[in-house]
Structure formats: structure tokens, C-alpha cells
Design an enzyme around this catalytic site. Sequence first.
Site, PDB file in Angstrom:
ATOM      1  N   SER A 118      12.334   0.658  -7.481  1.00 15.88           N
ATOM      2  CA  SER A 118      10.872   0.727  -7.088  1.00 15.88           C
ATOM      3  C   SER A 118      10.749  -0.604  -6.183  1.00 15.88           C
ATOM      4  O   SER A 118      11.707  -1.036  -5.522  1.00 15.88           O
ATOM      5  CB  SER A 118       9.882   0.559  -8.208  1.00 15.88           C
ATOM      6  OG  SER A 118       8.593   1.171  -7.786  1.00 15.88           O
ATOM      7  N   HIS A 123       0.779  -7.493   2.784  1.00 17.03           N
ATOM      8  CA  HIS A 123       0.672  -7.487   4.125  1.00 17.03           C
ATOM      9  C   HIS A 123      -0.701  -8.122   4.106  1.00 17.03           C
ATOM     10  O   HIS A 123      -1.648  -8.061   3.167  1.00 17.03           O
ATOM     11  CB  HIS A 123       0.096  -6.080   4.727  1.00 17.03           C
ATOM     12  CG  HIS A 123       1.273  -5.150   4.569  1.00 17.03           C
ATOM     13  ND1 HIS A 123       2.596  -5.164   5.243  1.00 17.03           N
ATOM     14  CD2 HIS A 123       1.698  -3.997   3.562  1.00 17.03           C
ATOM     15  CE1 HIS A 123       3.337  -4.157   4.829  1.00 17.03           C
ATOM     16  NE2 HIS A 123       2.804  -3.412   3.908  1.00 17.03           N
ATOM     17  N   CYS A 146       8.557   2.323 -11.865  1.00 23.39           N
ATOM     18  CA  CYS A 146       9.044   3.338 -12.732  1.00 23.39           C
ATOM     19  C   CYS A 146       9.520   2.646 -14.093  1.00 23.39           C
ATOM     20  O   CYS A 146      10.261   1.593 -13.984  1.00 23.39           O
ATOM     21  CB  CYS A 146       9.972   4.220 -12.292  1.00 23.39           C
ATOM     22  SG  CYS A 146       9.573   5.191 -10.714  1.00 23.39           S
TER      23      CYS A 146
END
Length: 289
Positions: A118, A123, A146
Amino acid sequence: MTLTPEQRIELHGFNNLTKSLSFNMYDVCYTKTKEEREAYIEYIDEQYNADRLTQILTNVSNIIGAHVLNVAKQDYIPQGASVTLLVSEGPVDNAEEDSFEESPGPLPDHVVMHLDKSHITVHTYPEFHPHEGISTFRADIDVSTCGEISPLKALNYLIHSFDTDIMTIDYRVRGFTRDINGNKLFIDHDISSIQNYIPDHVQQEFDMIDINVYQHHIFHTKCRLKEFDLNNYLFGYTKDKLSAEEQKDITEQLKIEMDEIYYGMNMDAGSIDEDAEEQFVYKRAPESN
């Protein structure tokens, strides 16, 4: 569905449910002049540069027990930064009991479970109003996992990693996995509200709204800081340097900015009233038995 470590569901294969946490924080500041705006942006870029953000995401991966496979990071000109961590399965310890409960996750670097194949990203978006003295810093962090543990266990740490005036938090469980009898499981843990993963002392500091779609495992929480001290929103000076009229005008500008972010709409002074509040009815399921 209430699970304990002794009642873990036996799966046919790997737990491939995708659990996605989106954590968005906003810091609002009044910057009267161009020089103040530039100084604020420079301060934010220094405080939340790619190296600092990489450390935050690395700590998140440690909290959820992941191994970092690759790091991509970039500082941008004139401002902003991005970091992406590709992570893989970490050491699988026996699940602690609170891994199955709606409760805040740990603050220290502490492995509680694992995830597999994963990613974690961040940002940043520093910006300012073109005509008025408002500057805003936003950071978006996405944790997609996951496996058994929910990325909500990293939420407590993320909240404590930033100085924030407003937070918007989204959580969704997608896909399905199967038990050993072939039955589909569309979620593998109890959840009634994201708020249950936020410590009580933090909840007391914020006004909060829940908008949840329980049958589709979609959860959304908005948080706005209750206390307002103008000194916390002035960059490089304090309110005693301002006249009473200036203080009133700046306070109004800041509160409109924060209301617009919190309610997700443009508005004029005094436009938040009872009718507007009714659009955001507080919705939260009863505690699980």
C-alpha cells in the site's frame, strides 16, 4: 460485528479490503503586507519541507507496522512539498485488543499490526488571498492500507503533528474479502464515527460535524477549533499593535475564511445562521454494544 483477538474471522486468503484515510488540515494566518505573506510562506516551507514530512509519514508507517520500500519526495518552487511512501507488510505481531476497538492510536513509534502493498502520501498547499490579508496552509495526507488494522489508528499521531485550525477527515472501506466459507466481508471492524479515534481532550478543543453513510462504509468528520485568540493568527506581531477597529476587521476576515473552509461554501459576514447550520446535521451512530 464486534471482534476480539480471540474472535478474529478466518479468511479464505489475504485480507484485501482497502481502508483509506484522508486527513486534511488547514492553518489560517493574517498577513497584512506582501513581505508578511512571503515570510509566512517561507516559514511554512521550512516547517513542513519534504524531509520533515518524510519523517512524519515514516512514523505513520511505524505506527501501523509497515516496511517502507521506497520514498519519493520533492520540494517545489515557489512553495509546497510532496512525499510518497510505498510500503509493504511489516512484522505480524499478535493483534492488541484495542486494534479492534474504536479508540485513538498511539503517539509514540509503536508497531500494533501490519499492512501489505500500500502507500502513504502527503501534499502541501501554501497560498494567499490575492486582495486581502489572508494566507492559508493546507496539508493533505492519504493513508491507504490492506490488512487488518485501520489507518485510523494513525489519526491521533497526525493530529498532533500539525498546528491546525480546521481538519476534514474522510475514511472509507472498499472492496471485499472472503471468509473460509466463501462469504463476502465488506468491512472487518466496527465503526460508528471517526470521532471515536480522536482523543477526548482534542475533541473538547474543536466543534465537530459528522456526515456518514453507514451502509456504504463512508465516514466524514469536520473539525474547527473553538477558541479564537487573534494573537495566534498574526504573523510577526501581536494585536496590541493594532487599533480596536483593525482588530475587529481582521477578526471578521479570519472567521469568514475559517467558516468558508469548514462549511465548504463562500459566504459574507454574518451569513452563518440557523438555516445554514441545519444543512450540517450532526449524525453519529449509537455506540456499538
